[in-house]
Write an enzyme that holds these catalytic residues in place. Structure first.
Site, PDB file in Angstrom:
ATOM      1  N   ILE A  83     -14.578   7.255 -35.423  1.00 44.49           N
ATOM      2  CA  ILE A  83     -13.224   7.822 -35.309  1.00 44.49           C
ATOM      3  C   ILE A  83     -12.515   7.866 -36.667  1.00 44.49           C
ATOM      4  CG2 ILE A  83     -11.969   5.663 -34.798  1.00 44.49           C
ATOM      5  CD1 ILE A  83     -10.510   7.370 -32.579  1.00 44.49           C
ATOM      6  N   ASN A 108      -4.866  -5.284 -31.299  1.00 43.55           N
ATOM      7  CA  ASN A 108      -4.469  -6.434 -30.472  1.00 43.55           C
ATOM      8  C   ASN A 108      -2.973  -6.634 -30.647  1.00 43.55           C
ATOM      9  OD1 ASN A 108      -3.905  -8.274 -32.766  1.00 43.55           O
ATOM     10  ND2 ASN A 108      -6.111  -8.092 -33.102  1.00 43.55           N
ATOM     11  N   ASP A 151     -10.574  -1.432 -34.688  1.00 47.20           N
ATOM     12  CA  ASP A 151      -9.446  -1.989 -35.453  1.00 47.20           C
ATOM     13  C   ASP A 151      -9.903  -2.285 -36.880  1.00 47.20           C
ATOM     14  OD1 ASP A 151      -7.095  -4.696 -34.574  1.00 47.20           O
ATOM     15  OD2 ASP A 151      -6.907  -2.919 -35.833  1.00 47.20           O
ATOM     16  N   THR A 190     -13.109  -1.165 -24.069  1.00 46.12           N
ATOM     17  CA  THR A 190     -14.488  -1.279 -23.534  1.00 46.12           C
ATOM     18  C   THR A 190     -15.423  -2.002 -24.493  1.00 46.12           C
ATOM     19  OG1 THR A 190     -15.101   0.852 -24.467  1.00 46.12           O
ATOM     20  CG2 THR A 190     -14.224   0.858 -22.213  1.00 46.12           C
TER      21      THR A 190
HETATM   22  N1  APR Z   1     -15.265   4.718 -33.973  1.00 44.16           N
HETATM   23  C1  APR Z   1     -15.191   4.935 -32.639  1.00 44.16           C
HETATM   24  N2  APR Z   1     -15.407   3.993 -31.711  1.00 44.16           N
HETATM   25  C2  APR Z   1     -15.727   2.747 -32.161  1.00 44.16           C
HETATM   26  C3  APR Z   1     -15.808   2.419 -33.539  1.00 44.16           C
HETATM   27  C4  APR Z   1     -15.565   3.468 -34.461  1.00 44.16           C
HETATM   28  N3  APR Z   1     -15.622   3.278 -35.789  1.00 44.16           N
HETATM   29  N4  APR Z   1     -16.123   1.094 -33.647  1.00 44.16           N
HETATM   30  C5  APR Z   1     -16.247   0.620 -32.394  1.00 44.16           C
HETATM   31  N5  APR Z   1     -16.009   1.601 -31.487  1.00 44.16           N
HETATM   32  C6  APR Z   1     -16.036   1.550 -30.026  1.00 44.16           C
HETATM   33  C7  APR Z   1     -16.743   0.383 -29.398  1.00 44.16           C
HETATM   34  O1  APR Z   1     -18.140   0.644 -29.340  1.00 44.16           O
HETATM   35  C8  APR Z   1     -16.100   0.378 -28.023  1.00 44.16           C
HETATM   36  O2  APR Z   1     -16.732   1.342 -27.202  1.00 44.16           O
HETATM   37  O3  APR Z   1     -14.686   1.406 -29.602  1.00 44.16           O
HETATM   38  C9  APR Z   1     -14.671   0.848 -28.289  1.00 44.16           C
HETATM   39  C10 APR Z   1     -13.615  -0.256 -28.246  1.00 44.16           C
HETATM   40  O4  APR Z   1     -14.187  -1.449 -28.741  1.00 44.16           O
HETATM   41  P1  APR Z   1     -13.319  -2.503 -29.629  1.00 44.16           P
HETATM   42  O5  APR Z   1     -13.113  -1.932 -30.972  1.00 44.16           O
HETATM   43  O6  APR Z   1     -14.004  -3.818 -29.507  1.00 44.16           O
HETATM   44  O7  APR Z   1     -11.880  -2.551 -28.923  1.00 44.16           O
HETATM   45  P2  APR Z   1     -11.411  -3.317 -27.598  1.00 44.16           P
HETATM   46  O8  APR Z   1     -12.520  -3.482 -26.623  1.00 44.16           O
HETATM   47  O9  APR Z   1     -10.179  -2.568 -27.187  1.00 44.16           O
HETATM   48  O10 APR Z   1     -11.024  -4.770 -28.140  1.00 44.16           O
HETATM   49  C11 APR Z   1      -9.896  -4.872 -28.972  1.00 44.16           C
HETATM   50  O11 APR Z   1     -11.090  -6.129 -30.620  1.00 44.16           O
HETATM   51  O12 APR Z   1     -11.319  -5.440 -32.784  1.00 44.16           O
HETATM   52  C12 APR Z   1     -10.601  -6.262 -31.953  1.00 44.16           C
HETATM   53  O13 APR Z   1      -8.434  -6.458 -32.984  1.00 44.16           O
HETATM   54  C13 APR Z   1      -9.146  -5.881 -31.895  1.00 44.16           C
HETATM   55  O14 APR Z   1      -8.514  -7.848 -30.662  1.00 44.16           O
HETATM   56  C14 APR Z   1      -8.760  -6.449 -30.554  1.00 44.16           C
HETATM   57  C15 APR Z   1      -9.999  -6.197 -29.711  1.00 44.16           C
END
Ligand code: APR
Length: 222
Positions: free
Chosen positions: A54, A67, A77, A161
């Protein structure tokens, strides 16, 4: 009334045999076009599922799965703060935090996207702690932020997810149905991208969109 077209899905190439160049792989796999008259003007919106990172999206805004502290983390993030640079974190510190289900906006820093909309997804417990409603609010509040800035394009990751362990099939249905609902109303958003990380996530969203196209009488398969 509104009518929708879900273009037929092109087969997703197998990443193992596909050319290394990820850009070719980031093709549109499913396109849903909404066309409807709204007080005499034609408003059409597109929903596109893409596979990729993304932080490379050049849209008006990309959405961060943050978060409640807004101080960064792993996953999306971490990728956004790494690619966007310290300006984004500085703005996040000024905002001071974001409750689960809500969304705030900062500049895009060094990212190709102009804005980052930070939203906080629910941590999946057992489904009885309003997880569905909070996730729905995430998508709704991000689109409200986009409308406030009169943005035309926005890219979402699959919120909650990853680390937050929200079952992806369920999350996909909540995400896509909430976005479809918003696009049926008055909005400046013309294109919504879903940027999925990995073929499994892409497949889950594709199936969900296909399913939505089947169920929503206004959506007709073309
Ligand atoms: N581009 C697109 N999608 C991504 C990318 C990226 N660069 N990196 C990871 N993802 C996908 C993951 O594979 C997953 O399907 O984004 C989705 C959301 O995963 P997370 O980033 O772990 O987010 P979430 O599940 O909402 O957890 C949020 O994780 O990173 C920490 O600070 C954040 O505490 C918060 C928690």
């Amino acid at each position: 009334g509104a009518h929708f077209k879900c273009l037929t899905r092109k087969p997703i190439p197998d990443p193992l045999t596909y050319p290394v160049n990820k850009d070719i792989y980031r093709t549109t796999v499913l396109l849903t076009t909404w066309e409807r008259t709204m007080r005499g003007t034609i408003h059409s919106a597109r929903l596109e599922l893409v596979e990729g990172d993304i932080t490379q999206q050049k849209d008006d805004a990309i959405v961060n799965a943050a978060n409640t502290t807004l101080l960064g983390g792993g996953g999306v993030d971490g990728a956004i703060h790494r690619a966007g640079g310290p300006a984004i974190l500085e703005e996040c510190k000024k905002i001071g935090g974001c409750p689960t289900g809500e969304a705030v906006i900062t500049s895009g820093g060094n990212l190709p996207a102009q804005w980052v909309i930070h939203t906080v997804g629910p941590v999946w417990r057992d489904g009885s702690k309003r997880e569905d409603a909070l996730l729905r609010n995430d998508y709704k509040n991000c689109l409200i932020q986009a409308d406030l800035q009169q943005l035309e394009s926005i890219a979402f990751p699959s919120i909650s997810t990853g680390a937050y362990r929200f079952p992806i099939e369920k999350a996909a249905h909540i995400a896509l149905s909430t976005i479809a609902g918003h696009l049926k109303g008055k909005t400046t958003v013309k294109t919504v991208y879903f940027v999925l990380f990995g073929a499994a996530a892409l497949e889950a969203y594709q199936n969900s969109l296909q399913d939505l196209c089947g169920k929503d009488t206004e959506m007709k398969q073309v």
